[in-house]
Design an enzyme around this catalytic site. Structure first.
Site, short mmCIF file in Angstrom:
data_model
loop_
_atom_site.label_atom_id
_atom_site.label_comp_id
_atom_site.label_asym_id
_atom_site.label_seq_id
_atom_site.Cartn_x
_atom_site.Cartn_y
_atom_site.Cartn_z
N HIS A 68 -10.59 2.30 -1.23
CA HIS A 68 -10.73 1.91 0.16
C HIS A 68 -11.49 0.59 0.19
CE1 HIS A 68 -10.39 3.87 4.36
NE2 HIS A 68 -9.21 3.71 3.82
N HIS A 114 0.82 -1.20 0.00
CA HIS A 114 0.00 0.00 0.00
C HIS A 114 0.86 1.26 0.00
CE1 HIS A 114 -3.80 2.07 0.53
NE2 HIS A 114 -3.20 2.87 1.38
#
Lengths: 713, 242
Positions: A92, A46
């Site tokens: 998300h 990430h």
């Protein structure tokens, strides 16, 4: 696999043995547990893009309008007349799969702060949502909660949500996609960046207090596959507080407008660890941070917890010592805690202290520049052969079924839950193609669209990558916008699986080719990998946000006018392979979509942007093909058209994969502009009457309007 | 022709207000000198009208408007209203006025339990100063709503009282009620007539480029009234208003 307690700490934190050895080598010693936790997050997929960074280099990222390309909190392009546009899309997905309301809400909160960190006022949000099929009641619940979450954050913060898309497909049932895009405006000469400089300057943390919520949230969740029991991940989902988010936006803009901050950074995934390391590394500076100065919302937090907490609604600013009082006054007005937690140094090291004692010391660039960059192993998959077109003709009932299917039907159920109007810029509201925002007080505007490609990309990821870019650019052009640049979110499965890595590389190639054909730079983006549940990956899903400039918002097309000549622009190769028609009526996806003719697609985009100011209606054919496109035009206008179009050929009516659009207006102008761009035209007929293709428009509307309310309540 | 004087219209900004800027923009466009007043101010600057804008003051935590009504500036707003000054509450501003007891009734969560943002058709029930003098009774206006808690409620005896005194100023047109409000009530005023709350957002309907311009009739009425007050008060020192 050994239980966590019996594993070496680095493995429990998600680092490989090789990565651990590399850390020791870079540091010249073994890291302590604090340092190891920081490395594990900054070197996660990430934050570190370790499986995707090399592939992402393929994107064109420069152009005359680019003020800031990838690598900052958001990309920035020059919009002329002293104005710039900052924008970015971000995922998300995993937090939303665990808790859809908070997951999507904090996704919106995060992307808002990314744009604010550039010194821009957020003026629009868009959302791209992919869930399982709505026949599954749980998926309906998940989707409803995600929509409510997006609305909750956007509505409360006073930023209009003006566009996006939603797709329902069983492949997303265990791993939904929630991508949010934010667009902001700022003076072109005031781009704020997240780069620390000036030893002795203060590092100020302001916004919400820090707690244990979301420790390892986004970075951990986004870097591993989900299991069927997501329960143990629940504590890692952040909880959003849009009221604090709103105050944070206003306070940040006051700080920037007052010239009180040297640089700004959102405190997002991996919390302070990531913000401080990235700011220091970008500025070639170091930072000393005193973690015991961080205002906490709970007791007994360990230094490492403070360092990596993903508590929402926090920002980090670099402030000259003499301006601290003014910064504190602005934060006090907005009732936000504001604390100088450290200072910029010339050491190049991220040094952390608690109670005056050192707890960690890492050269900042080791956390960012030295993050591993893996050349992923790829295994190409042979594409399927195209499926032969059905021999039986299409039928009116098929169009009604398509209009009433969740992937095609009206999205009003979704966007009426979003404030589309706040800030008084929304000239064209959500519905079809792109929304248009007025750059008041001028009559120029921005057209914005967010589009993804999943099912077609599963059959041909390269074509899918191109199609995502083309669809976004075409939508902007249909609203009269000349595309300026794009942002992208790459939603894929586990890149450590060679077939997934190949899908990722192919999609990037397709996107890059389309961007080059259209002359569009990629100025920001996000990668969301490991979108798998119990080993089953989602469709490869590139999502592309496009921003374009509208020369005159008073001439934005809408619904076709009575008597307007209706043309079909573009003559691409179409197939039913991967189409909504195939999925709904034939079963699929199977076969292979046509590879787009990029030169023809680029010409079509230029033509649509050029003809839009002279047309009453411009609308491109996407899901459901030409027949659905025409039906949407008729529904928007409230009346139909006399068309020379029969039901013989399902491919012509319902085929997808190539760029074509309906243009309604004056024959002379349309023909002249089309000839100038070399775009093929076919006259279909003229607008008027109560029917379209033999079906009363009320019947089309009933099918189109009722599908989502009936499925979702 | 000499330029008409621009009356002062204060727009109160609470933490979490979102439509304060839109209201200032709309009022300026309609000939007012409009300015924001921070909620922490103990007094209002000289003003001929006050607007409480839409948004989510204090995050709508606890209950919409329940915290904002305690903001320091609200005492000044109350005094302003008590002296006959026109006060308009839009959406969250309506909720705050109800919570503050300046308007009768309450606003409940929408029947659907969902936020709703769309244009709605309204019927003007009372066409009179200070808020609807530019309208005609029975006129149809299209103005957007955007709220999660706009379901107006009042018990039957209070409703009868409101009707008896012409306090229902705006009603949703038949079939248009977006939130389940009792008797389709979209906007009510106090008995004295100088305080109005409404759920639709007139500040988002002042430019046909952005949709409807019908909201200009409401805000324009307020500006007219404020200007009349300004002219009537002209010989007095500014600080004496209202």
């Amino acid at each position: 696999m050994a239980p966590v307690a019996q594993q070496p700490l680095h493995r429990a934190l998600g680092l490989t043995d090789w990565e651990f050895d590399r850390i020791c080598e870079l540091l010249g010693r073994a890291p302590n547990d604090f340092e190891l936790a920081v490395f594990s997050l900054l070197w996660s997929e990430h934050c570190g893009y370790k499986h995707s960074a090399l592939l992402l280099k393929r994107f064109p990222t420069s152009g005359p309008a680019v003020l800031q390309g990838p690598g900052e909190n958001a990309g920035v392009v020059d919009a002329g007349e002293g104005l710039a546009v900052a924008f970015k899309v971000e995922s998300h997905n995993h937090p939303s799969a665990v808790e859809p309301f908070q997951g999507s809400a904090t996704g919106v909160g995060g992307i808002l702060r990314d744009v604010v960190a550039m010194g821009a006022r957020p003026v629009a949000l868009l959302d791209s949502l992919r869930f399982g099929e709505l026949e599954d009641e749980h998926q309906g619940w998940m989707f409803s909660r995600a929509v409510a979450g997006v609305g909750h954050y956007g509505n409360c913060t006073g930023v209009p949500t003006v566009g996006g898309e939603c797709v329902f497909d069983a492949r997303y049932a265990g791993n939904c996609l929630v991508n949010a895009m934010c667009v902001g405006l700022l003076p072109a000469d005031r781009v704020t960046r997240a780069s620390m400089s000036g030893p002795g300057n203060l590092v100020v943390l302001y916004g919400a207090t820090t707690g244990r919520d979301g420790i390892g949230g986004a970075s951990v969740l986004a870097s591993a596959e989900l299991s069927a029991t997501g329960e143990d991940k629940r504590p890692t989902v952040q909880v959003g507080d849009p009221f604090t988010g709103k105050k944070l936006i206003e306070a940040s803009l006051e700080l920037v407008e007052g010239g009180l901050v040297e640089s700004l950074q959102d405190c997002g995934a991996a919390g302070l660890a990531s913000s401080l390391a990235e700011m220091a590394s970008k500025g070639g500076a170091g930072v000393d941070v005193h973690l015991d100065r961080v205002p906490l919302r709970e007791t007994g937090m360990e230094p490492w917890e403070i360092m990596i907490s993903e508590s929402q609604e926090r920002m980090v600013a670099v402030v000259e010592p003499g301006r601290l009082g003014e910064v504190e006054a602005v934060c006090a007005k907005w009732e936000l805690p504001c604390t100088a937690i450290g200072e910029v140094t010339a050491t190049g090291h991220l040094r952390c202290f608690a109670g005056g004692e050192p707890v960690g010391d890492i050269p900042a660039r080791l956390l960012t520049d030295e993050a591993p960059r893996y050349r992923v192993e790829m295994r190409p998959r042979a594409l399927e052969r195209p499926v032969a077109a059905p021999v039986s003709p299409a039928a009116p009932d098929q169009l009604l079924r398509l209009l009433g299917s969740p992937n095609v039907a009206s999205r009003a159920w979704v966007y009426t839950q979003y404030d589309q109007l706040v800030q008084s810029r929304t000239v064209r509201r959500p519905g079809l193609d792109a929304a248009v925002l007025r750059l008041r007080p001028s009559n120029r505007g921005l057209a914005v669209s967010l589009d993804g490609c999943g099912r077609l990309a599963s059959l041909d990821p390269r074509a899918g990558g191109s199609l995502a870019v083309l669809e976004a650019a075409r939508n902007v052009a249909c609203a009269g916008g000349r595309p300026l640049a794009v942002t992208d979110c790459l939603n894929f499965g586990n890149p450590e699986k060679p077939e997934i890595a190949w899908e990722l590389a192919e999609a990037i190639e397709g996107m890059a080719l389309a961007c080059e054909a259209l002359g569009l730079p990629v100025v920001s983006g996000n990668v969301s990998l490991y979108n798998e549940t119990d080993g089953r990956a989602i469709h490869p899903t590139p999502v592309v946000g496009c921003v374009g400039l509208v020369p005159d918002v008073r001439r934005v097309p809408g619904a076709w006018r009575e008597g307007a000549a209706i043309y079909l622009a573009g003559a691409p190769e179409l197939r039913l392979d991967g189409s909504e028609y195939q999925a709904l009526l034939l079963g699929g996806p199977s076969g292979r979509p046509a590879s787009p003719d990029l030169a023809a697609e680029a010409a079509l985009v230029a033509f649509l942007a050029g003809i839009a100011p002279f047309s009453s209606c411009v609308h491109d054919a996407s899901e459901g093909g030409l027949a659905v496109c025409l039906a949407e035009c008729a529904i928007a206008a409230g009346f139909g058209a006399e068309l020379e179009l029969g039901w013989e050929d399902p491919v012509a009516l319902f085929g997808e994969g190539g760029g074509q659009a309906i243009v309604a207006g004056h024959p002379g102008e349309i023909q002249t502009v089309a000839a100038r761009h070399g775009v093929p035209l076919r006259k279909l007929g003229a607008a008027g009457g109560g029917v379209l293709l033999g079906i009363p428009v009320q019947e089309l509307r009933a099918a189109y309007d009722s599908a989502l309310p009936e499925a979702l309540g | 022709m000499s330029a008409a004087p621009r009356p002062g219209v204060a727009v109160v900004a609470f933490p979490g207000s979102n439509d304060d800027g839109d209201a200032v923009l709309a009022l300026e466009g309609l000939g007012a000198n409009s300015f924001a007043v921070w909620h922490g101010e103990p007094a209002l600057p000289p003003a001929d009208a006050v607007v409480l804008p839409g948004g989510f003051s204090y995050g709508d935590y606890l209950r919409c408007g329940a915290i904002a009504r305690f903001s320091p500036v609200m005492a000044a707003v109350r005094d302003f209203a008590a002296q006959g000054g026109p006060v308009l509450g839009i959406c969250n501003g309506f909720q705050i006025l109800c919570e503050a007891g300046l308007l009768p009734g309450v606003l409940r969560p929408n029947r659907t339990l969902r936020f709703v943002c769309r244009d709605v058709a309204l019927r003007v029930e009372e066409a009179a100063a200070p808020f609807t003098s530019r309208c005609e009774a029975g006129q149809r206006l299209v103005i957007p709503v955007k709220h999660g808690e706009g379901c107006y409620f009042a018990p039957p005896d209070l409703l009868a009282e409101l009707e008896a005194h012409g306090q229902v100023v705006l009603r949703y047109a038949p079939g248009e009620n977006p939130n389940g409000a009792v008797d389709d009530i979209a906007g009510v005023r106090n008995r004295a007539g100088n305080v109005l709350g409404l759920m639709p957002h007139p500040e988002h309907a002042v430019d046909s480029l952005l949709g409807s311009a019908d909201g200009a009739l409401v805000l324009g009425s307020l500006v007219d009234f404020a200007r009349d007050r300004l002219l009537a008060a002209a010989p007095q020192p500014a600080g004496a208003r209202p």
